[in-house]
Design an enzyme around this catalytic site. Structure first.
Site, PDB file in Angstrom:
ATOM      1  N   ASP A  34       0.807  -1.223   0.000  1.00  0.00           N
ATOM      2  CA  ASP A  34       0.000   0.000   0.000  1.00  0.00           C
ATOM      3  C   ASP A  34       0.840   1.273   0.000  1.00  0.00           C
ATOM      4  O   ASP A  34       0.309   2.369   0.085  1.00  0.00           O
ATOM      5  CB  ASP A  34      -0.959   0.003   1.195  1.00  0.00           C
ATOM      6  CG  ASP A  34      -0.234  -0.157   2.515  1.00  0.00           C
ATOM      7  OD1 ASP A  34       0.997  -0.382   2.514  1.00  0.00           O
ATOM      8  OD2 ASP A  34      -0.903  -0.071   3.558  1.00  0.00           O
TER       9      ASP A  34
ATOM     10  N   ASP B  22       1.241   6.264   2.407  1.00  0.00           N
ATOM     11  CA  ASP B  22       0.544   5.024   2.711  1.00  0.00           C
ATOM     12  C   ASP B  22      -0.872   5.252   2.176  1.00  0.00           C
ATOM     13  O   ASP B  22      -1.650   6.006   2.751  1.00  0.00           O
ATOM     14  CB  ASP B  22       0.556   4.774   4.226  1.00  0.00           C
ATOM     15  CG  ASP B  22      -0.129   3.458   4.589  1.00  0.00           C
ATOM     16  OD1 ASP B  22      -1.037   3.020   3.859  1.00  0.00           O
ATOM     17  OD2 ASP B  22       0.247   2.875   5.611  1.00  0.00           O
TER      18      ASP B  22
ATOM     19  N   LYS C 120       4.052   1.012  16.211  1.00  0.00           N
ATOM     20  CA  LYS C 120       2.948   1.831  16.699  1.00  0.00           C
ATOM     21  C   LYS C 120       3.084   2.172  18.183  1.00  0.00           C
ATOM     22  O   LYS C 120       2.245   1.809  19.005  1.00  0.00           O
ATOM     23  CB  LYS C 120       1.604   1.118  16.456  1.00  0.00           C
ATOM     24  CG  LYS C 120       1.478   0.440  15.103  1.00  0.00           C
ATOM     25  CD  LYS C 120       0.529   1.137  14.165  1.00  0.00           C
ATOM     26  CE  LYS C 120       0.749   0.741  12.718  1.00  0.00           C
ATOM     27  NZ  LYS C 120       0.364  -0.588  12.309  1.00  0.00           N
TER      28      LYS C 120
HETATM   29  N1  GDD Z   1      -0.302 -11.299   2.572  1.00  0.00           N
HETATM   30  C1  GDD Z   1      -0.549 -10.601   3.653  1.00  0.00           C
HETATM   31  N2  GDD Z   1      -1.076 -11.227   4.739  1.00  0.00           N
HETATM   32  N3  GDD Z   1      -0.323  -9.274   3.659  1.00  0.00           N
HETATM   33  C2  GDD Z   1      -0.604  -8.585   4.775  1.00  0.00           C
HETATM   34  C3  GDD Z   1      -1.153  -9.184   5.924  1.00  0.00           C
HETATM   35  C4  GDD Z   1      -1.397 -10.587   5.898  1.00  0.00           C
HETATM   36  O1  GDD Z   1      -1.863 -11.204   6.846  1.00  0.00           O
HETATM   37  N4  GDD Z   1      -1.320  -8.223   6.870  1.00  0.00           N
HETATM   38  C5  GDD Z   1      -0.909  -7.065   6.313  1.00  0.00           C
HETATM   39  N5  GDD Z   1      -0.496  -7.282   5.040  1.00  0.00           N
HETATM   40  C6  GDD Z   1       0.025  -6.290   4.097  1.00  0.00           C
HETATM   41  C7  GDD Z   1      -0.928  -5.139   3.867  1.00  0.00           C
HETATM   42  O2  GDD Z   1      -1.766  -5.385   2.759  1.00  0.00           O
HETATM   43  C8  GDD Z   1       0.014  -3.990   3.582  1.00  0.00           C
HETATM   44  O3  GDD Z   1       0.377  -3.963   2.202  1.00  0.00           O
HETATM   45  C9  GDD Z   1       1.255  -4.334   4.399  1.00  0.00           C
HETATM   46  O4  GDD Z   1       1.172  -5.729   4.666  1.00  0.00           O
HETATM   47  C10 GDD Z   1       1.342  -3.558   5.719  1.00  0.00           C
HETATM   48  O5  GDD Z   1       0.149  -3.767   6.448  1.00  0.00           O
HETATM   49  P1  GDD Z   1      -0.753  -2.536   6.938  1.00  0.00           P
HETATM   50  O6  GDD Z   1      -1.948  -3.123   7.584  1.00  0.00           O
HETATM   51  O7  GDD Z   1      -0.954  -1.555   5.840  1.00  0.00           O
HETATM   52  O8  GDD Z   1       0.166  -1.951   8.073  1.00  0.00           O
HETATM   53  P2  GDD Z   1       0.315  -0.437   8.560  1.00  0.00           P
HETATM   54  O9  GDD Z   1       0.179   0.518   7.439  1.00  0.00           O
HETATM   55  O10 GDD Z   1      -0.575  -0.243   9.732  1.00  0.00           O
HETATM   56  O11 GDD Z   1       1.842  -0.438   9.105  1.00  0.00           O
HETATM   57  C11 GDD Z   1       2.894  -0.911   8.291  1.00  0.00           C
HETATM   58  O12 GDD Z   1       3.279   0.043   7.322  1.00  0.00           O
HETATM   59  C12 GDD Z   1       3.824   1.288   7.865  1.00  0.00           C
HETATM   60  C13 GDD Z   1       4.223   2.143   6.689  1.00  0.00           C
HETATM   61  O13 GDD Z   1       3.105   2.434   5.918  1.00  0.00           O
HETATM   62  C14 GDD Z   1       4.072  -1.272   9.194  1.00  0.00           C
HETATM   63  O14 GDD Z   1       5.039  -1.930   8.396  1.00  0.00           O
HETATM   64  C15 GDD Z   1       4.669  -0.030   9.848  1.00  0.00           C
HETATM   65  O15 GDD Z   1       5.834  -0.382  10.590  1.00  0.00           O
HETATM   66  C16 GDD Z   1       5.036   0.986   8.767  1.00  0.00           C
HETATM   67  O16 GDD Z   1       5.513   2.184   9.382  1.00  0.00           O
HETATM   68 MG    MG Z   2      -0.477   0.430   5.520  1.00  0.00          MG
END
Ligand code: GDD
Ligand code: MG
Length: 323
Positions: free
Chosen positions: A109, A217, A159
């Protein structure tokens, strides 16, 4: 002569809840950014040395398979499904059989200006087990936060509670990882790499790669719009016979427009038909039809129509999604 190719894993799980109702019909990774699906854009942006993109998928598996079936986008695509969402770490581990060495991993994303080749050079030079792209923000609490000392990540917090953040440097969701890090993840279990693995590797071969430019994001309506405009860049359509173009705009070749003003920052998708419309700072998805309306800061579609004064109730300002 030996040819070395590398693999990139793209994490494309997740329900895309904050982009509902769009994601009811299109899984988030297939939502277009400037008329090209997010995940396809990411694959195409990979440096040449990456010949394979491994898509770690759960939600939207059928749509993803259908989209990539028989489509040549210049790289080998391997779709690795999960029966149950395995979390970021579990999903990577699930792809382990398809990797051959140092692997790039992307949160699917994130839209950013990262230079992966430069990051790879640093990764090789430092001999890191893992290198994480880092981005500076004012409010880091909704991200992964690192402490960086002499290029090394010495602590990692996912987080953190407001006020307890170690720095303003956040995990930008792009990694280069050695197989030994992926081997630390137990297989077949739901594991968050950010919560369960990075804090352990911090201080022990984990490096940071801060970069500048942009980082989005794209998970909310507002940031989805912003990601579209960044992806559009400065290379909008030059002209369209049914529209007057203002600034940056992109109009799909199959769109039919009459007496419209398009831009600045407007993206018109395939099959759109509009007459007497002004479209600014908006994304019009496929097969929308519109008449006599001013549209600003909106995502509209796909497959809907809007007309005259109805726009007011159909479209709310500030990046709302309208159907
Ligand atoms: N295949 C798969 N399976 N992908 C997953 C799963 C899962 O169970 N869970 C999450 N993802 C994918 C999401 O689709 C996304 O592309 C990515 O992993 C990160 O998950 P998010 O749910 O978007 O996390 P976030 O935005 O709250 O936090 C993450 O991104 C931040 C930066 O945008 C973390 O990596 C943070 O540390 C980071 O700062
Ligand atoms: Mg995200």
């Amino acid at each position: 002569l030996q040819c070395i190719y590398m693999e990139a894993i793209i994490l494309v799980g997740g329900l895309g809840t904050r982009l509902r109702p769009l994601t009811h019909t299109i899984p988030k990774p297939l939502l277009p950014l400037a008329n090209v699906p997010m995940v396809e854009r990411m694959v195409k942006n990979l440096p040449e040395i990456f010949d394979t993109a491994i898509l770690a998928v759960n939600y939207g598996l059928n749509e993803m398979e259908t989209y990539f079936d028989g489509r040549d986008i210049g790289k080998r695509i391997v779709i690795v499904p999960e029966d149950e969402p395995l979390g970021t770490g579990g999903a990577m581990r699930n792809c382990f059989d398809y990797i051959t060495g140092t692997t790039a991993v992307f949160n699917g994303d994130v839209v950013s200006s990262i230079n992966l080749e430069k990051m790879l050079k640093q990764h090789v030079k430092t001999g890191a087990k893992g290198t994480l792209a880092l981005w500076e923000v004012d409010d880091p609490s909704r991200f992964g936060v690192v402490e960086l000392k002499n290029g090394q990540i010495t602590q990692f917090q996912e987080k953190p509670e407001k006020g307890t953040e170690l720095s303003n440097l956040i995990n930008a969701g792009t990694y280069l990882l050695e197989p030994e890090i992926l081997e630390m993840i137990p297989s077949g279990k739901k594991i968050s790499i950010e919560r369960e693995i990075y804090p352990k590797v911090a201080g022990n071969g984990l490096y940071g790669f801060p970069f500048e430019g942009y980082f989005i994001d794209s998970g909310t309506p507002e940031s989805y719009l912003e990601a579209n405009f960044k992806s559009l860049g400065k290379n909008g359509t030059a002209a369209h016979k049914g529209a007057s173009i203002r600034g940056n705009a992109l109009i799909h070749e199959s769109a039919k427009l009459k007496d419209c003003i398009i831009g600045s920052d407007a993206i018109i998708g395939p099959g759109v038909e509009m007459e007497k419309c002004v479209i600014r700072k908006s994304v019009i998805l496929s097969n929308v039809s519109g008449y006599g309306s001013v549209v600003e800061e909106c995502i509209i579609g796909p497959d809907v129509s809007f007309e005259n004064d109805l726009t007011r109730s159909l479209i709310s300002p500030k990046g709302a999604i309208s159907f």
